[in-house]
Design an enzyme around this catalytic site. Structure first.
Site, short mmCIF file in Angstrom:
data_model
loop_
_atom_site.label_atom_id
_atom_site.label_comp_id
_atom_site.label_asym_id
_atom_site.label_seq_id
_atom_site.Cartn_x
_atom_site.Cartn_y
_atom_site.Cartn_z
N GLU A 129 -92.73 78.07 -49.13
CA GLU A 129 -93.00 78.07 -47.70
C GLU A 129 -91.80 77.47 -47.00
O GLU A 129 -91.42 76.32 -47.27
CB GLU A 129 -94.29 77.32 -47.40
CG GLU A 129 -95.51 78.04 -47.95
CD GLU A 129 -96.81 77.50 -47.39
OE1 GLU A 129 -96.76 76.62 -46.50
OE2 GLU A 129 -97.88 77.96 -47.84
N SER B 136 -102.76 80.01 -52.83
CA SER B 136 -104.06 80.42 -52.28
C SER B 136 -105.16 80.31 -53.34
O SER B 136 -106.34 80.40 -53.00
CB SER B 136 -103.99 81.85 -51.75
OG SER B 136 -103.45 82.74 -52.72
N GLU C 112 -96.12 85.92 -42.42
CA GLU C 112 -97.57 85.79 -42.36
C GLU C 112 -98.05 85.51 -40.95
O GLU C 112 -97.59 84.57 -40.29
CB GLU C 112 -98.05 84.68 -43.30
CG GLU C 112 -99.58 84.52 -43.30
CD GLU C 112 -100.10 83.61 -44.38
OE1 GLU C 112 -101.33 83.37 -44.40
OE2 GLU C 112 -99.29 83.14 -45.21
#
EC number: 2.1.2.11
Length: 268
Positions: free
Chosen positions: A111, A41, A178
């Protein structure tokens, strides 16, 4: 000091925040946050990119090393950036190992999907702690069609539950969920022996994570599932404007900010 094993043993909810530099990591660590996540991020939050996709391995490694140098008690987790894993298993393991060996991370986050189960297993076999990540996975933004909530349909929800169990069985020490429905996150949390950490996933996870910019109010925008606990951007604007005014008015630097060397009176 927080450890991957210790996360499973605590009674209090787990706290995690991102940090992309040493000063921020030090503040987060001093506040007693359990995990410092050096997230990709940083692409949006610190590097000026439009997404996480351009973030390079070297950028993550450099900023992970900076955060680790400033951290004493928190667990430092480094995000594996886009294409640093998942293409070739050996290269994935090698890159993850470098983040531990060269950048002093305690663990990596990847991820996750069907393609990362065996990668997770192999990483843990060679001693690399892995934090899995399901639901909204920003590195797949082009495939997902945007930053939309995931797991809202029955089939998609069941796939998340299945993948969560598969990654736990493969050795992941925790799981980020998420932007998924709160009841789905609760069901996953109930089904797993490893802790879940939610972001936009409701209150029933074992812990919570936010991007530091959102938590402290540094960015111009934050997602609807985040909360600002401060107004750092406003404080910075006030300070910078005050600095400009002091310089232009001649108020700064004042006598107390300068040093005069008497022996240099004759310098031309």
């Amino acid at each position: 000091m927080t450890t991957t094993r210790g996360l499973r043993e605590g009674d209090d909810p787990i706290t995690m925040l991102t940090a992309y530099d040493a000063p921020t990591a030090a503040v987060v660590d001093d506040a007693g946050i359990d995990i410092v996540l050096v997230g990709d991020s940083m692409g949006n939050a610190a590097l000026g990119y439009d997404s996480t996709l351009p973030v390079t391995f070297d950028e993550v490694a450099s900023r992970t090393a900076a955060a680790a140098r400033a951290t004493e008690d928190a667990l430092v987790v480094a995000d594996m950036p886009f294409l640093s894993f998942g293409v070739d298993e050996a290269e994935s393991v090698r890159n993850a190992g470098r983040l531990l060996k060269e950048a002093n991370a305690d663990a990596v986050k990847i991820e996750s999907g069907p393609h990362t189960v065996e990668t997770t297993r192999r990483m843990t076999e060679v001693g690399i702690p892995v934090m899995a990540h399901l639901g909204l996975t920003p590195q797949h933004v082009n495939q997902l069609g945007g930053y939309t909530r995931q797991g809202t349909e029955q089939d998609a929800a069941e796939e998340i539950v299945e993948l969560a169990g598969a990654h736990a069985d493969a050795g992941a020490f925790s799981l980020v969920l998420e932007h998924v429905p709160a009841n789905l996150a609760g069901a996953v949390t109930e089904a797993l022996d490893i802790p879940t950490i939610g972001i936009g996933a409701g209150p029933d996870c074992d812990g919570q994570v936010l991007v530091i910019n959102d938590a402290v109010g540094l960015g111009e925008w934050s997602p609807p599932f985040a909360k600002q606990f401060g107004d750092v951007r406003g404080e910075m604007v006030d300070a910078v404007e005050a600095y400009k005014e002091a310089v232009t008015s001649g108020e700064f630097p004042a006598d107390e900010h300068s040093h005069v060397e008497e022996d240099l009176d004759d310098v031309y």
